[in-house]
Design a protein around this motif. Structure first.
Motif, mmCIF file in Angstrom:
data_model
loop_
_atom_site.group_PDB
_atom_site.id
_atom_site.type_symbol
_atom_site.label_atom_id
_atom_site.label_comp_id
_atom_site.label_asym_id
_atom_site.label_seq_id
_atom_site.Cartn_x
_atom_site.Cartn_y
_atom_site.Cartn_z
ATOM 1 N N ARG A 93 0.827 -1.215 0.000
ATOM 2 C CA ARG A 93 0.000 0.000 0.000
ATOM 3 C C ARG A 93 0.857 1.258 0.000
ATOM 4 N N ILE A 94 1.961 1.220 0.729
ATOM 5 C CA ILE A 94 2.865 2.373 0.758
ATOM 6 C C ILE A 94 3.548 2.548 -0.597
ATOM 7 N N TRP A 95 3.951 1.419 -1.224
ATOM 8 C CA TRP A 95 4.555 1.519 -2.557
ATOM 9 C C TRP A 95 3.557 2.100 -3.554
ATOM 10 N N ALA A 96 2.290 1.686 -3.455
ATOM 11 C CA ALA A 96 1.260 2.239 -4.341
ATOM 12 C C ALA A 96 1.122 3.744 -4.118
ATOM 13 N N SER A 97 1.202 4.167 -2.859
ATOM 14 C CA SER A 97 1.126 5.595 -2.539
ATOM 15 C C SER A 97 2.295 6.351 -3.142
ATOM 16 N N VAL A 98 3.488 5.740 -3.101
ATOM 17 C CA VAL A 98 4.679 6.370 -3.682
ATOM 18 C C VAL A 98 4.494 6.578 -5.180
ATOM 19 N N VAL A 99 3.989 5.548 -5.885
ATOM 20 C CA VAL A 99 3.779 5.647 -7.335
ATOM 21 C C VAL A 99 2.771 6.749 -7.665
ATOM 22 N N ILE A 100 1.660 6.793 -6.919
ATOM 23 C CA ILE A 100 0.644 7.823 -7.149
ATOM 24 C C ILE A 100 1.216 9.212 -6.870
ATOM 25 N N VAL A 135 4.404 10.190 -7.044
ATOM 26 C CA VAL A 135 5.340 10.579 -8.117
ATOM 27 C C VAL A 135 4.567 11.067 -9.338
ATOM 28 N N ALA A 136 3.473 10.368 -9.687
ATOM 29 C CA ALA A 136 2.637 10.817 -10.812
ATOM 30 C C ALA A 136 2.061 12.205 -10.530
ATOM 31 N N GLY A 137 1.606 12.395 -9.280
ATOM 32 C CA GLY A 137 1.083 13.705 -8.914
ATOM 33 C C GLY A 137 2.130 14.795 -9.004
ATOM 34 N N LEU A 138 3.345 14.485 -8.541
ATOM 35 C CA LEU A 138 4.443 15.449 -8.622
ATOM 36 C C LEU A 138 4.746 15.816 -10.070
ATOM 37 N N TYR A 139 4.684 14.821 -10.954
ATOM 38 C CA TYR A 139 4.963 15.081 -12.367
ATOM 39 C C TYR A 139 3.952 16.069 -12.938
#
Length: 302
Positions: A130-137, A139-143
């Protein structure tokens, strides 16, 4: 345990808000004085504001030293190391801004949200799916929040990437220290270390003047008292109760607050793309905070 994690999360959320608005202050400051001068002034002010509180807590610090087996020299050494990591991170970031845009700088800097869990794997820290999924989301948001136009790499981008590694190291080092040191004392030593190192750079590479420094007293006061003194202390205190990957996610919200600060203070508009980025960032944090097993590996002290 859940109450402590909530406490730590709120402290880190407040940290991110202060740091985000500090982008406005730092942008205004470096338009009038050099980057080394700006850093030396803000960290001197941060350390000076924290000094009375650090001196007032000597009994608490002595008890912590006795409990953790640290000598005064050990306390100073740990604060010095923390200060060097922060100084390196902020300096590489500042010089990277000379060659890259603010948006790309914000995106690359907050890549520590990926670097922290990756480094944690090698340090034996478990990170759930769940934390890894949060990291991916996130990073997409930051982009979407920070990037626009074609993706290219220049000298400023590489310097900023180096700063992200130092921010990662500082986050993990604070997690390693745990509660073995008084948070205010650590922040005070850290600030004065940054001040001394950047003051050397100021004297070697810049021509500071009192009139220029006094001319941007407001940005320096915000960056020194709130961003340097208050926020870095809140970071140290908040990380005591928060797993480092989640801590990095929360602190990465500084990019969102920077965009909101630009909208509220500088009257800059937010595009639909940037609003999508903000939404994804907040969604990532909410996902990371949902009930579940997020264990924090016990920190060790040496």
């Amino acid at each position: 345990m859940k109450q402590q994690q909530l406490k730590g999360s709120l402290l880190l959320l407040l940290t991110a808000m202060i740091w985000g608005i500090a982008f406005v202050a730092q942008k205004e400051g470096v338009s009038r004085i050099g980057p080394f001068t700006m850093q030396a002034a803000r960290f001197f002010l941060a350390g000076t504001v924290l000094l009375p509180f650090a001196l007032a807590g000597r009994r608490r610090q002595a008890a912590l030293c006795e409990q953790s087996g640290l000598s005064r020299g050990g306390v100073l050494l740990r604060g010095f190391i923390c200060g060097l990591l922060l100084c390196a991170a902020s300096t590489f970031q500042q010089f990277g801004l000379l060659y890259t845009s603010v948006g790309k700088s914000g995106f690359i800097t907050t890549l520590y949200i990926v670097l922290v869990p990756l480094a944690g794997i090698f340090l034996g820290k478990k990170v759930g799916g769940r934390i890894w999924a949060s990291v991916v989301i996130a990073v997409a948001g930051l982009y979407f929040l920070c990037m626009s136009g074609a993706m290219s790499v220049n000298t400023g981008d590489l310097l900023t990437l180096v700063s992200a590694f130092f921010f990662m190291a500082q986050i993990l080092y604070i997690d390693h220290l745990g509660s073995s040191m008084d948070g205010i004392l650590l922040a005070c030593i850290q600030s004065y270390t940054c001040c001394v190192v950047t003051a050397i750079g100021m004297l070697l590479f810049e021509t500071p003047s009192w009139s220029a420094i006094l001319g941007c007293w407001l940005p320096i006061c915000y960056a020194g008292i709130l961003s340097g003194g208050v926020a870095y202390t809140l970071q140290i205190l908040g990380q005591r109760y928060t797993e480092p990957t989640l801590a990095s996610l929360l602190m990465s919200l500084e990019s969102v607050f920077a965009a909101l600060g630009g909208w509220l203070i500088l009257h800059q508009t937010l595009s639909p793309r940037e609003l999508l980025g903000c939404t994804l960032m907040f969604a990532a944090i909410i996902l990371a905070q949902l009930p579940g097993k997020v264990t924090k590996s016990p920190s060790t002290t040496s």
